[in-house]
Design a protein around this motif. Sequence first.
Motif, mmCIF file in Angstrom:
data_model
loop_
_atom_site.group_PDB
_atom_site.id
_atom_site.type_symbol
_atom_site.label_atom_id
_atom_site.label_comp_id
_atom_site.label_asym_id
_atom_site.label_seq_id
_atom_site.Cartn_x
_atom_site.Cartn_y
_atom_site.Cartn_z
ATOM 1 N N SER B 314 -13.819 15.112 27.733
ATOM 2 C CA SER B 314 -12.482 15.512 28.155
ATOM 3 C C SER B 314 -11.941 16.592 27.255
ATOM 4 O O SER B 314 -12.160 16.602 26.053
ATOM 5 C CB SER B 314 -11.513 14.324 28.101
ATOM 6 N N SER B 323 -2.662 16.179 27.564
ATOM 7 C CA SER B 323 -3.280 15.709 28.796
ATOM 8 C C SER B 323 -4.787 15.871 28.681
ATOM 9 O O SER B 323 -5.278 16.847 28.129
ATOM 10 C CB SER B 323 -2.773 16.530 29.972
ATOM 11 N N THR B 325 -8.360 16.321 30.487
ATOM 12 C CA THR B 325 -8.987 16.707 31.747
ATOM 13 C C THR B 325 -10.503 16.627 31.574
ATOM 14 O O THR B 325 -11.036 17.177 30.620
ATOM 15 C CB THR B 325 -8.626 18.167 32.100
ATOM 16 N N ASN B 331 -14.947 23.642 36.194
ATOM 17 C CA ASN B 331 -13.652 23.918 35.579
ATOM 18 C C ASN B 331 -13.752 24.216 34.088
ATOM 19 O O ASN B 331 -12.740 24.444 33.449
ATOM 20 C CB ASN B 331 -12.696 22.747 35.828
ATOM 21 N N LEU B 335 -10.755 25.609 31.525
ATOM 22 C CA LEU B 335 -10.193 24.761 30.481
ATOM 23 C C LEU B 335 -10.386 25.373 29.093
ATOM 24 O O LEU B 335 -10.067 24.757 28.095
ATOM 25 C CB LEU B 335 -10.876 23.391 30.509
#
Lengths: 319, 508
Positions: B314, B323, B325, B331, B335
Amino acid sequence: MNRIFAFLQQRPYAFALLLCIVLLALNIIVSPSFANPTRWPAILGTFAPFALVGFASTPSVLSGGMDISVGPLTTFISVIFIAVLMPAGLGSWYFSVPILLILATIVGMINGILVAVVRLHPVVATVGMLFILIGLSQTIAPNPVQAADRWSAGLARTLGFIPGALLTIGAAALIWFLLRRTAFVSNLLATGDSDQSAFGSGVNVTAVRILAYGLGGLFAGIGGIALAALLQSSESALATTYALLGLAAVVLGGTSLLGGRGSMLGTLFGAFAIYLIQQLLTAGGVQSNLIQFAYGIVLVVGVLVSATLLSARQRGKVQ
Amino acid sequence: MEKRGQPLLQMAKIEKNFGATRALVEANIELFPGDVHTLLGENGSGKSTLVKILGGVHQPDSGKILLDGADLTLRSPRGASHYGIETVFQEVLTASHQSVLQNIWLGSDGIFRRRFKTATQRQQATEVLERLLGDAQLDVPAAELSLSARQAVSIARSLVRRPRVLILDEATAALDVQTRDRLFNEIRRLTAQGSAVLFISHRMDEVAEISDRVTVLRSGQTISTVTRETMTISGLIQDMTGSKVSPEESFKPPREPGKVVLQARDIQLAEQATKINVDIRAGEIIGLCGLEGHGQDLFIRRLSGFAGGPGSVSRLEVEQNNSATPVGRRNAAGLGVAYLPRERRGESLFEQMSIQENFVLPTMRQDKIGPFLSRKRMAARFREYIQSLSIKLGSPDDSITTLSGGNQQKVLLARWLATEPSVLLLNDPTRGVDISTKLEIYRTLQDLALQGTAIVVLSSEVDEIVQLTDRALVFRDKTVFAELAGKDLHQQSIVTAYFGQEMEVQYE
């Protein structure tokens, strides 16, 4: 029933075999004379070139390569036979057969050398050879030449009591059968399966590859004689028709294009299925251009079915 | 140790270059009849090259191989086999659709001629397999066996040929413990008959158990040969790393790691491997290392999202309330996770394209004016990186292939730096890069870390890990075997961990 299914799942050529049975039944329904034994020699005579082009494509695929030029090689050999050897007075079987088979084997081995020694990609090497052979055939016999010697006609009909096509298909099958009893086929399959393992264990991978293509050439040579026997004239224009049929028969027969897995028997079923489709559609009065369309559908569907429905064993292994 | 006669096999002053890479500079080894001789060395020390020369796969550029004192030229594995030299190669080599029996006798026949009757083959294969595996299933396809059993089959292939010299190149790596113990019994049987075994393993316990002699190779040179009586594990490790290079010039300026930016949880790299949990913080440089194939490569690809598997990776974003992700292939770039793959060719470079085109690909969007690309802007952006990374090139429009390996790597680094990543993952970034370029890349990475970028570097060079990273994760058997940082991070500790040993002895 389950036992039959299990049996089929273990045979990569299962789909081709089933297809042959179904198509054979359909052929007999559409034209009942198909089942008449007096027609069989002629049927086998028209089937022989298909089968032999399929045989010719098999060894190179098993070795992990591919030979696209065997179809045109078959036509080329028949053209040499009818348009060159016969006019030169070398048309008798004891001159022509050895010359043609040696020539065809050499052409195959040139492909093998291009792939195994020069290290060209098999598609590049054999597509090159395909165009060379088509070009040569059309140069040698731009128009169909009628056969002067007629001895070969029996190979497409009957020789004495036996259907002549059994001799051509049988010769190729016998050669393969004998090779299976030597170490060659094991070496061939191991090379196609994992050339690294084969090389590391001491298999002469280069020689095996060259011989595989040479053997394909030899089978194509026999196919050329069968084709000349059937047509009794040199039809250089046929080259393109046969070019990919052999490969289609191999794939339909359950031989892996990755090499190392497959069988000559599968190719025989594959070729017979393709032949039966052609017969069925012709007998049903379907236009000839639609026949090729049907080949395409059967090939794609056939490979899909073999890869999904009939290969539970393979899938189980991966998990 | 009793007095020795003539060596069975000698390799003297073997030299081998692959292009500009010097794989073997001066390798010497002598195998005596009845000996198990172990070859030790780090990644890239030349072990595999030496083995492949003896196995007939590679031919040396210079040097001699003598068997019973007579000169030997080996042109192929088949040729080596002719002289009784059999190799079990590092990769498990079986033909998967062929039966076990066929695999065992693979390559022993001529092209057409069968050398042995089937009955003889079956009997000998059964004997050898029963001794190695406890049972012998000869007719199943090799693909249906476990990895360990397949490796046993490829070992059996060498054993049925009754080798005079048996080479086991990491042959125990894929074996389960029982099979390995049985293999060791076979090795002892073989040496009792006067054969010699050349043994390569990354497990120190195995080396200690089976070796009569150990030769250490470093940078393609034979460093030392010791006998069973005189060898110590610490001594061997010192020979492998080179004893003079101790806590050396460091590139590490002091810095404080920031917040966690990338979090790896319960990552499992193989079935039954211990799960890995790692927090990667802004501004730190983490090293990943280990002997080839111990999971570090898969781990960095897991971090990048390029590979999937059990566990999660993450991205934590401070700006967005921490947060988390999950990072995936699609992605990752969005990111701020940039990944530079290991293979420049194939995985990174577009060899048909120009230098600038290679640079601009992931960031082209920035050069858009309306629907069109501004070449001017592109060139301006690239110029910055040419300067800051001192990339040496003719013109940005030249083909990327006109650059040296080091400069190609700088262009690729520039490509990903232009995305302004928060996490930079580098898979062996200085492989095949010359020393001065290497140092420049180190400096660039240090600057980036100071500015708060989190950097993960996988490296096959121990020196690089020591000089560049703040902490190192040493991989072994598909998991993190040791985490080394600060004073504990030095060559000896890393190599000790490579070979699965705890650091017991303090080196001065």
